[in-house]
Write a protein that holds these residues in place. Structure first.
Motif, PDB file in Angstrom:
ATOM      1  N   ASP A  16     -96.053 -65.015   2.503  1.00 58.11           N
ATOM      2  CA  ASP A  16     -96.037 -65.802   3.736  1.00 58.11           C
ATOM      3  C   ASP A  16     -96.712 -65.004   4.846  1.00 58.11           C
ATOM      4  O   ASP A  16     -96.206 -63.984   5.294  1.00 58.11           O
ATOM      5  CB  ASP A  16     -94.593 -66.140   4.118  1.00 58.11           C
ATOM      6  CG  ASP A  16     -94.503 -67.024   5.348  1.00 58.11           C
ATOM      7  OD1 ASP A  16     -95.535 -67.286   6.000  1.00 58.11           O
ATOM      8  OD2 ASP A  16     -93.377 -67.460   5.654  1.00 58.11           O
ATOM      9  N   THR A  18     -97.592 -66.464   7.864  1.00 56.66           N
ATOM     10  CA  THR A  18     -97.536 -67.246   9.107  1.00 56.66           C
ATOM     11  C   THR A  18     -97.265 -66.401  10.338  1.00 56.66           C
ATOM     12  O   THR A  18     -97.656 -66.780  11.435  1.00 56.66           O
ATOM     13  CB  THR A  18     -96.488 -68.380   9.015  1.00 56.66           C
ATOM     14  OG1 THR A  18     -95.218 -67.822   8.688  1.00 56.66           O
ATOM     15  CG2 THR A  18     -96.887 -69.411   7.980  1.00 56.66           C
ATOM     16  N   GLU A  19     -96.603 -65.252  10.189  1.00 58.52           N
ATOM     17  CA  GLU A  19     -96.317 -64.396  11.336  1.00 58.52           C
ATOM     18  C   GLU A  19     -97.105 -63.082  11.302  1.00 58.52           C
ATOM     19  O   GLU A  19     -96.781 -62.145  12.028  1.00 58.52           O
ATOM     20  CB  GLU A  19     -94.810 -64.107  11.407  1.00 58.52           C
ATOM     21  CG  GLU A  19     -93.977 -65.355  11.622  1.00 58.52           C
ATOM     22  CD  GLU A  19     -92.489 -65.055  11.650  1.00 58.52           C
ATOM     23  OE1 GLU A  19     -92.098 -63.976  12.147  1.00 58.52           O
ATOM     24  OE2 GLU A  19     -91.726 -65.902  11.172  1.00 58.52           O
ATOM     25  N   ALA A  20     -98.129 -63.030  10.463  1.00 61.48           N
ATOM     26  CA  ALA A  20     -98.942 -61.808  10.360  1.00 61.48           C
ATOM     27  C   ALA A  20     -99.709 -61.585  11.660  1.00 61.48           C
ATOM     28  O   ALA A  20    -100.044 -62.532  12.354  1.00 61.48           O
ATOM     29  CB  ALA A  20     -99.907 -61.931   9.192  1.00 61.48           C
ATOM     30  N   ASP A  22     -97.524 -59.183  12.466  1.00 67.54           N
ATOM     31  CA  ASP A  22     -96.217 -58.622  12.828  1.00 67.54           C
ATOM     32  C   ASP A  22     -95.221 -58.645  11.684  1.00 67.54           C
ATOM     33  O   ASP A  22     -94.412 -57.720  11.538  1.00 67.54           O
ATOM     34  CB  ASP A  22     -95.631 -59.369  14.031  1.00 67.54           C
ATOM     35  CG  ASP A  22     -96.521 -59.256  15.257  1.00 67.54           C
ATOM     36  OD1 ASP A  22     -97.109 -58.175  15.446  1.00 67.54           O
ATOM     37  OD2 ASP A  22     -96.646 -60.245  15.992  1.00 67.54           O
ATOM     38  N   ARG A  23     -95.268 -59.700  10.900  1.00 62.78           N
ATOM     39  CA  ARG A  23     -94.283 -59.833   9.822  1.00 62.78           C
ATOM     40  C   ARG A  23     -94.932 -60.544   8.641  1.00 62.78           C
ATOM     41  O   ARG A  23     -95.511 -61.614   8.802  1.00 62.78           O
ATOM     42  CB  ARG A  23     -93.089 -60.630  10.321  1.00 62.78           C
ATOM     43  CG  ARG A  23     -91.995 -60.773   9.300  1.00 62.78           C
ATOM     44  CD  ARG A  23     -90.752 -61.398   9.932  1.00 62.78           C
ATOM     45  NE  ARG A  23     -89.711 -61.495   8.933  1.00 62.78           N
ATOM     46  CZ  ARG A  23     -89.181 -62.637   8.525  1.00 62.78           C
ATOM     47  NH1 ARG A  23     -89.566 -63.777   9.055  1.00 62.78           N
ATOM     48  NH2 ARG A  23     -88.253 -62.647   7.607  1.00 62.78           N
ATOM     49  N   ILE A  24     -94.831 -59.930   7.487  1.00 65.45           N
ATOM     50  CA  ILE A  24     -95.322 -60.524   6.245  1.00 65.45           C
ATOM     51  C   ILE A  24     -94.176 -60.468   5.245  1.00 65.45           C
ATOM     52  O   ILE A  24     -93.589 -59.413   5.021  1.00 65.45           O
ATOM     53  CB  ILE A  24     -96.552 -59.759   5.700  1.00 65.45           C
ATOM     54  CG1 ILE A  24     -97.694 -59.833   6.724  1.00 65.45           C
ATOM     55  CG2 ILE A  24     -96.980 -60.327   4.355  1.00 65.45           C
ATOM     56  CD1 ILE A  24     -98.874 -58.948   6.387  1.00 65.45           C
ATOM     57  N   THR A  25     -93.844 -61.614   4.666  1.00 60.72           N
ATOM     58  CA  THR A  25     -92.769 -61.661   3.668  1.00 60.72           C
ATOM     59  C   THR A  25     -93.328 -62.223   2.367  1.00 60.72           C
ATOM     60  O   THR A  25     -94.389 -62.849   2.346  1.00 60.72           O
ATOM     61  CB  THR A  25     -91.596 -62.535   4.154  1.00 60.72           C
ATOM     62  OG1 THR A  25     -92.072 -63.857   4.386  1.00 60.72           O
ATOM     63  CG2 THR A  25     -90.983 -61.969   5.432  1.00 60.72           C
ATOM     64  N   TRP A  26     -92.602 -62.011   1.288  1.00 55.64           N
ATOM     65  CA  TRP A  26     -93.031 -62.530  -0.001  1.00 55.64           C
ATOM     66  C   TRP A  26     -91.829 -62.829  -0.871  1.00 55.64           C
ATOM     67  O   TRP A  26     -90.734 -62.300  -0.668  1.00 55.64           O
ATOM     68  CB  TRP A  26     -93.971 -61.563  -0.717  1.00 55.64           C
ATOM     69  CG  TRP A  26     -93.333 -60.257  -1.079  1.00 55.64           C
ATOM     70  CD1 TRP A  26     -92.662 -59.956  -2.222  1.00 55.64           C
ATOM     71  CD2 TRP A  26     -93.290 -59.082  -0.261  1.00 55.64           C
ATOM     72  NE1 TRP A  26     -92.202 -58.655  -2.179  1.00 55.64           N
ATOM     73  CE2 TRP A  26     -92.569 -58.109  -0.984  1.00 55.64           C
ATOM     74  CE3 TRP A  26     -93.767 -58.754   0.998  1.00 55.64           C
ATOM     75  CZ2 TRP A  26     -92.345 -56.835  -0.479  1.00 55.64           C
ATOM     76  CZ3 TRP A  26     -93.543 -57.495   1.493  1.00 55.64           C
ATOM     77  CH2 TRP A  26     -92.848 -56.551   0.753  1.00 55.64           C
TER      78      TRP A  26
END
Length: 167
Positions: A16, A18-20, A22-26
């Motif tokens: 994900d 969408t907030e890169a 600053d924040r990347i999730t998987w």
């Protein structure tokens, strides 16, 4: 971002952004799936994938004999829905254009599959390639020509006129 690997048992990696930055999730999407009379098993690995805006096509997975698995990502990109599966034939690579799916099936050549109804993929033809080990296939923008390569030393690039599927 969607990613797969031939090794390991991570299933479909969904990243994900969408907030890169600053924040990347998987997440690793690894549902237990059953196709035909096969036992239900977790999605562990795939060789390749193709994505359009709505569908993910998984190729060479540990399920469905390696045949293509079609997922819908239109409702929730982080939670794919299984739509259907192609024939139980190992697909090394997959490409989709204008409701036609091209699978590269190594020693079986390539297949052209009508996916206008993704719930019921229909194989239109299968064709061997010149070196009998189809690695990949890609169509021209107008869909008239298909180009393939075989995964063998000194293999050529093959070109097929797709304007008359009966010939």
């Amino acid at each position: 971002i969607y990613a797969v690997a031939d090794e390991g048992a991570d299933g479909l990696l969904i990243i994900d952004m969408t907030e890169a930055p600053d924040r990347i999730t998987w997440t690793n999407w690894q549902p237990s799936l059953q196709f035909g009379s096969d036992p239900s098993l977790p999605l562990a690995k795939c060789h390749n994938l193709y994505i359009d805006s709505t569908f993910v096509y998984l190729a060479g997975c540990n399920l469905n004999g390696g045949g293509v698995i079609i997922l819908d990502i239109s409702k929730d990109p982080q939670l794919p829905e299984v739509v259907s599966a192609g024939e139980r034939r190992y697909a090394h690579d997959v490409f989709v254009q204008n409701n036609l799916m091209y699978t590269s099936d190594l020693s079986a050549g390539f297949a052209l599959v009508d996916v206008s109804d993704r719930n019921v993929p229909q194989t239109l033809l299968m064709q061997e390639t010149s070196s009998d080990f189809t690695h990949n296939a890609w169509a021209s923008e107008d869909g008239r020509y298909l180009f393939t390569t075989d995964e063998k030393s000194s293999a050529t690039i093959d070109a097929y006129d797709m304007s008359n599927l009966d010939d």
